[in-house]
Design an enzyme around this catalytic site. Structure first.
Site, PDB file in Angstrom:
ATOM      1  N   GLY A   1       3.608  -0.695   8.971  1.00 25.88           N
ATOM      2  CA  GLY A   1       2.953  -1.552   9.955  1.00 25.88           C
ATOM      3  C   GLY A   1       3.318  -3.010   9.746  1.00 25.88           C
ATOM      4  O   GLY A   1       3.707  -3.414   8.654  1.00 25.88           O
TER       5      GLY A   1
ATOM      6  N   TYR B   1      -2.610  -6.175  16.953  1.00 22.35           N
ATOM      7  CA  TYR B   1      -2.818  -5.341  15.753  1.00 22.35           C
ATOM      8  C   TYR B   1      -4.108  -4.505  15.890  1.00 22.35           C
ATOM      9  O   TYR B   1      -4.118  -3.310  15.595  1.00 22.35           O
ATOM     10  CB  TYR B   1      -2.884  -6.256  14.542  1.00 22.35           C
ATOM     11  CG  TYR B   1      -2.931  -5.585  13.194  1.00 22.35           C
ATOM     12  CD1 TYR B   1      -1.759  -5.221  12.539  1.00 22.35           C
ATOM     13  CD2 TYR B   1      -4.143  -5.337  12.558  1.00 22.35           C
ATOM     14  CE1 TYR B   1      -1.801  -4.632  11.281  1.00 22.35           C
ATOM     15  CE2 TYR B   1      -4.197  -4.755  11.308  1.00 22.35           C
ATOM     16  CZ  TYR B   1      -3.023  -4.406  10.668  1.00 22.35           C
ATOM     17  OH  TYR B   1      -3.065  -3.815   9.420  1.00 22.35           O
TER      18      TYR B   1
ATOM     19  N   GLN C   1     -10.464  -8.405  15.367  1.00 19.30           N
ATOM     20  CA  GLN C   1     -10.250  -9.573  14.500  1.00 19.30           C
ATOM     21  C   GLN C   1      -9.664 -10.696  15.326  1.00 19.30           C
ATOM     22  O   GLN C   1      -8.687 -10.477  16.071  1.00 19.30           O
ATOM     23  CB  GLN C   1      -9.324  -9.206  13.325  1.00 19.30           C
ATOM     24  CG  GLN C   1      -8.799 -10.380  12.526  1.00 19.30           C
ATOM     25  CD  GLN C   1      -9.894 -11.187  11.818  1.00 19.30           C
ATOM     26  OE1 GLN C   1     -10.889 -10.636  11.347  1.00 19.30           O
ATOM     27  NE2 GLN C   1      -9.729 -12.496  11.794  1.00 19.30           N
TER      28      GLN C   1
ATOM     29  N   THR D   1       2.300  -7.251  11.131  1.00 17.57           N
ATOM     30  CA  THR D   1       1.391  -8.132  11.877  1.00 17.57           C
ATOM     31  C   THR D   1       2.226  -9.189  12.597  1.00 17.57           C
ATOM     32  O   THR D   1       3.294  -9.587  12.127  1.00 17.57           O
ATOM     33  CB  THR D   1       0.399  -8.879  10.950  1.00 17.57           C
ATOM     34  OG1 THR D   1       1.135  -9.530   9.918  1.00 17.57           O
ATOM     35  CG2 THR D   1      -0.624  -7.949  10.344  1.00 17.57           C
TER      36      THR D   1
ATOM     37  N   ILE E   1       0.846  -1.196   0.000  1.00 13.15           N
ATOM     38  CA  ILE E   1       0.000   0.000   0.000  1.00 13.15           C
ATOM     39  C   ILE E   1       0.883   1.247   0.000  1.00 13.15           C
ATOM     40  O   ILE E   1       0.589   2.228  -0.680  1.00 13.15           O
ATOM     41  CB  ILE E   1      -0.947  -0.007   1.235  1.00 13.15           C
ATOM     42  CG1 ILE E   1      -1.975  -1.141   1.119  1.00 13.15           C
ATOM     43  CG2 ILE E   1      -1.653   1.331   1.379  1.00 13.15           C
ATOM     44  CD1 ILE E   1      -2.875  -1.300   2.350  1.00 13.15           C
TER      45      ILE E   1
ATOM     46  N   ILE F   1      -6.681  -5.855   1.605  1.00 13.30           N
ATOM     47  CA  ILE F   1      -6.103  -5.362   0.347  1.00 13.30           C
ATOM     48  C   ILE F   1      -5.119  -6.407  -0.180  1.00 13.30           C
ATOM     49  O   ILE F   1      -4.453  -7.092   0.612  1.00 13.30           O
ATOM     50  CB  ILE F   1      -5.377  -4.004   0.597  1.00 13.30           C
ATOM     51  CG1 ILE F   1      -6.308  -2.998   1.325  1.00 13.30           C
ATOM     52  CG2 ILE F   1      -4.852  -3.404  -0.706  1.00 13.30           C
ATOM     53  CD1 ILE F   1      -7.594  -2.649   0.625  1.00 13.30           C
TER      54      ILE F   1
END
Ligand code: CAA
Length: 240
Positions: free
Chosen positions: A84, A147, A141, A86, A14, A180
């Protein structure tokens, strides 16, 4: 008007799409990256966008890195906090390191970059900060307490800093991407991802460019009245 923009994690995924979108709009773009030297080099060769290496989770490194960019390129007026990581896992298996690294980089990175650049924007009475949050910071999530907490923190950080920047012409907004088509999402086990995609009304993963378009809008001179907002770009997966 052309500005100097920095995109953290700006050489891949991204971030790469954001760097390109801002360049297309005439800004002088600098991409920060943390470690993948080879990909960063290829990115600069391909795009002509300079890449600067430091860890956004390291406070001192951000101050030094941004100072270097300002000395070599010019005052930073646009910051896109995109970097970022995860470290997914259910809580009972998650280590403190998994928790801490995600908080340090994803949320700490926003603070560190703002500390390095917000005072200058405030003085010059113009600035744009766009923080990349997440659908998972809005809805939670399974397997992502770290996260989701960091991304949710980014949404709160955005609204608080927006209030501080408003009277100085500095807008602070967030984008909450859904799933994404990037390396990060590709790392989700295929069977899990299949179930997630089945819940996206648009019926597919998003494209990095679709996030970049939103960032470019928020960085525009004409978006001066948009601040403290969160733009959800998620194919209808989470609406609120
Ligand atoms: N809701 C309820 N239960 C769930 C569940 C869910 N969403 N997902 C898994 N479970 C259950 C499983 O059914 C299983 O139950 P049983 O033991 O009773 O069979 C149990 O939880 C364990 O599941 P796994 O075998 O998958 O456990 P694991 O420890 O191997 O892996 C996990 C857990 C790491 C969380 C894995 O399921 C996973 O990677 N999930 C995806 C997490 C995700 O969406 N990450 C997003 C990354 S991309 C991103 O973050 C970008 C962004 O901003 C959107």
């Amino acid at each position: 008007m052309a500005k100097v923009a920095i995109v953290t994690g700006g050489t891949r995924g991204i971030g790469e799409a954001i760097s390109l979108a801002l360049k297309e709009r005439g800004h002088t773009v600098v991409a920060n990256y943390a470690g993948n030297e080879e990909k960063a080099k290829a990115f600069t060769e391909r795009t002509g966008i300079a890449a600067y290496r430091w860890d956004v989770g390291d406070h001192e490194a951000c101050l030094v890195g941004c100072k270097r960019v300002e000395d070599e390129v010019g005052p930073i007026d646009i910051v896109v906090n995109n970097a970022g990581i995860t470290r997914d896992g259910v809580l009972h298996k998650m280590t403190f390191d998994d928790w801490n690294e995600v908080m340090r980089i994803n949320l700490g990175g926003c603070f560190n970059m703002a500390k390095a650049t917000f005072p200058g924007m405030r003085e010059r009475k113009w600035g744009r900060i766009v923080n990349i949050g997440s659908i998972n910071g809005q809805s939670g999530q399974y397997g992502q307490v770290n996260y989701a907490a960091a991304k949710s923190g980014i949404h709160g950080f955005t609204k608080a800093l927006a209030q501080e920047g408003a009277k100085f012409g500095v807008t602070v907004n967030a984008i909450a991407p859904g799933y994404i088509d990037t390396d990060m999402v590709a790392a989700v086990p295929a069977t899990v991802l299949e179930k997630i995609v089945a819940r996206i009304p648009v019926g597919r993963l998003g494209a990095a460019k679709e996030i970049a378009r939103g960032v470019a809008f928020l960085c525009d001179d004409e978006a001066a009245f948009v601040t403290g907002s969160t733009l959800s770009i998620n194919g209808g997966q989470h609406m609120y």
